[in-house]
Design a protein around this motif. Sequence first.
Motif, PDB file in Angstrom:
ATOM      1  N   LEU A 105       0.849  -1.207   0.000  1.00 27.43           N
ATOM      2  CA  LEU A 105       0.000   0.000   0.000  1.00 27.43           C
ATOM      3  C   LEU A 105       0.881   1.253   0.000  1.00 27.43           C
ATOM      4  O   LEU A 105       0.401   2.346   0.253  1.00 27.43           O
ATOM      5  N   VAL A 144      -7.481  -0.472  10.369  1.00 30.28           N
ATOM      6  CA  VAL A 144      -7.672  -0.138   8.951  1.00 30.28           C
ATOM      7  C   VAL A 144      -8.366   1.214   8.802  1.00 30.28           C
ATOM      8  O   VAL A 144      -7.758   2.189   8.348  1.00 30.28           O
ATOM      9  N   ASN A 145      -9.630   1.282   9.160  1.00 29.72           N
ATOM     10  CA  ASN A 145     -10.394   2.510   8.898  1.00 29.72           C
ATOM     11  C   ASN A 145     -10.735   3.298  10.160  1.00 29.72           C
ATOM     12  O   ASN A 145     -11.468   4.289  10.082  1.00 29.72           O
ATOM     13  N   ILE A 158      -4.422   2.596   8.925  1.00 32.47           N
ATOM     14  CA  ILE A 158      -4.081   2.761   7.509  1.00 32.47           C
ATOM     15  C   ILE A 158      -4.805   3.984   6.955  1.00 32.47           C
ATOM     16  O   ILE A 158      -4.258   4.754   6.170  1.00 32.47           O
ATOM     17  N   ARG A 159      -6.027   4.183   7.404  1.00 28.56           N
ATOM     18  CA  ARG A 159      -6.776   5.344   6.908  1.00 28.56           C
ATOM     19  C   ARG A 159      -6.110   6.661   7.325  1.00 28.56           C
ATOM     20  O   ARG A 159      -5.989   7.589   6.530  1.00 28.56           O
ATOM     21  N   THR A 162      -2.965   7.062   5.149  1.00 29.28           N
ATOM     22  CA  THR A 162      -3.096   7.252   3.697  1.00 29.28           C
ATOM     23  C   THR A 162      -4.164   8.272   3.323  1.00 29.28           C
ATOM     24  O   THR A 162      -4.226   8.700   2.168  1.00 29.28           O
ATOM     25  N   ILE A 164      -7.206   7.506   3.018  1.00 31.76           N
ATOM     26  CA  ILE A 164      -8.180   6.781   2.177  1.00 31.76           C
ATOM     27  C   ILE A 164      -8.899   5.727   3.022  1.00 31.76           C
ATOM     28  O   ILE A 164      -8.268   5.082   3.865  1.00 31.76           O
ATOM     29  N   ALA A 165     -10.216   5.541   2.749  1.00 36.63           N
ATOM     30  CA  ALA A 165     -10.943   4.427   3.375  1.00 36.63           C
ATOM     31  C   ALA A 165     -10.693   3.172   2.542  1.00 36.63           C
ATOM     32  O   ALA A 165     -10.786   3.216   1.316  1.00 36.63           O
ATOM     33  N   TRP A 166     -10.359   2.067   3.204  1.00 29.94           N
ATOM     34  CA  TRP A 166      -9.941   0.850   2.492  1.00 29.94           C
ATOM     35  C   TRP A 166     -10.974  -0.253   2.616  1.00 29.94           C
ATOM     36  O   TRP A 166     -11.642  -0.382   3.641  1.00 29.94           O
ATOM     37  N   ARG A 167     -11.066  -1.096   1.549  1.00 34.61           N
ATOM     38  CA  ARG A 167     -11.891  -2.310   1.621  1.00 34.61           C
ATOM     39  C   ARG A 167     -11.147  -3.364   2.420  1.00 34.61           C
ATOM     40  O   ARG A 167     -10.056  -3.802   2.028  1.00 34.61           O
ATOM     41  N   ARG A 168     -11.771  -3.779   3.507  1.00 36.08           N
ATOM     42  CA  ARG A 168     -11.082  -4.713   4.391  1.00 36.08           C
ATOM     43  C   ARG A 168     -10.888  -6.083   3.749  1.00 36.08           C
ATOM     44  O   ARG A 168      -9.909  -6.766   4.014  1.00 36.08           O
ATOM     45  N   LEU A 171      -7.715  -6.021   1.671  1.00 41.55           N
ATOM     46  CA  LEU A 171      -6.524  -5.987   2.526  1.00 41.55           C
ATOM     47  C   LEU A 171      -6.306  -7.331   3.204  1.00 41.55           C
ATOM     48  O   LEU A 171      -5.164  -7.793   3.344  1.00 41.55           O
TER      49      LEU A 171
END
Length: 253
Positions: A105, A144-145, A158-159, A162, A164-168, A171
């Motif tokens: 990422l 993650v988010n 991670i959000r 970055t 950005i909102a991520w699809r778990r 990931l």
Amino acid sequence: MSHQFNEENMAGAGAFFLPSLSLRWYSQLDSTNSLALNEPGLPGGTVIAADSQWAGRGRLGRNWLSPQGLNLYFSLVLYPQLPREHWGGFSLAAGVGLAQGLGELDLHPRIKWPNDILWQGIKMAGILLETKEQRLVVGAGVNVNQEEFPLGLHATSIRIATGIAWRRDLLLAVFSREIYRWCMLWEQGLFDQVISAWRQHDSVLGQQVTIHRGEEAIEGTAVDVESSGALVVEDRHAFRHVLHSGEVSFRKN
Ligand code: BTN
């Protein structure tokens, strides 16, 4: 829900086929590690994931807060054939796997022994290894988010890193594949390859550290990691402590 995903591993000099992972994703569990440890007959390569955990466990007897739908909580089942003295090294391999997955990422996290994943010095993910009979479970919690954390919890996600909102689910595929791949390299006895990758992500070796183990604190310089997964700390009397567990904090000179 159950999926299969296959991966070919091209790491190292030769390529070999990595057996498929199979995924079971639950909405709620007490702890993915508990299910992965205790459910009879789970094949190696099973990944147990949950949207939330009500009794998530961290290292050193801590809780792992696991709010619904924001982060990843998952556990990988392995049945290592290696002698037990090498099982501790899976903890280094899993840390490398997760750090490499985050590298995909474009995040470049550091590892704090044994396998805390730090981004800009703040914890983004943690790993808890547990064993039962012949089974080894690698449990990972990845922020993650999540954007806000309870007061006093020094954590990032991670959000946050970055924007950005991520699809778990995507990931999870990347992280579980990488953790599995690095654990399989360890399983094949490629200890030097794993330890050298761990050193590339490491934030501890060469540092002045205090290792906290319950009431005990050991101060010194972190000088090495062993294939048992142990950290070697040399104190001011040049005595080498070989530590299999504990929490590292950095000392300022
Ligand atoms: C740590 O203390 O840094 C390790 C945290 C590990 C948390 C994960 S979440 C998924 C798996 N299930 C658990 O109960 N714990 C691990």
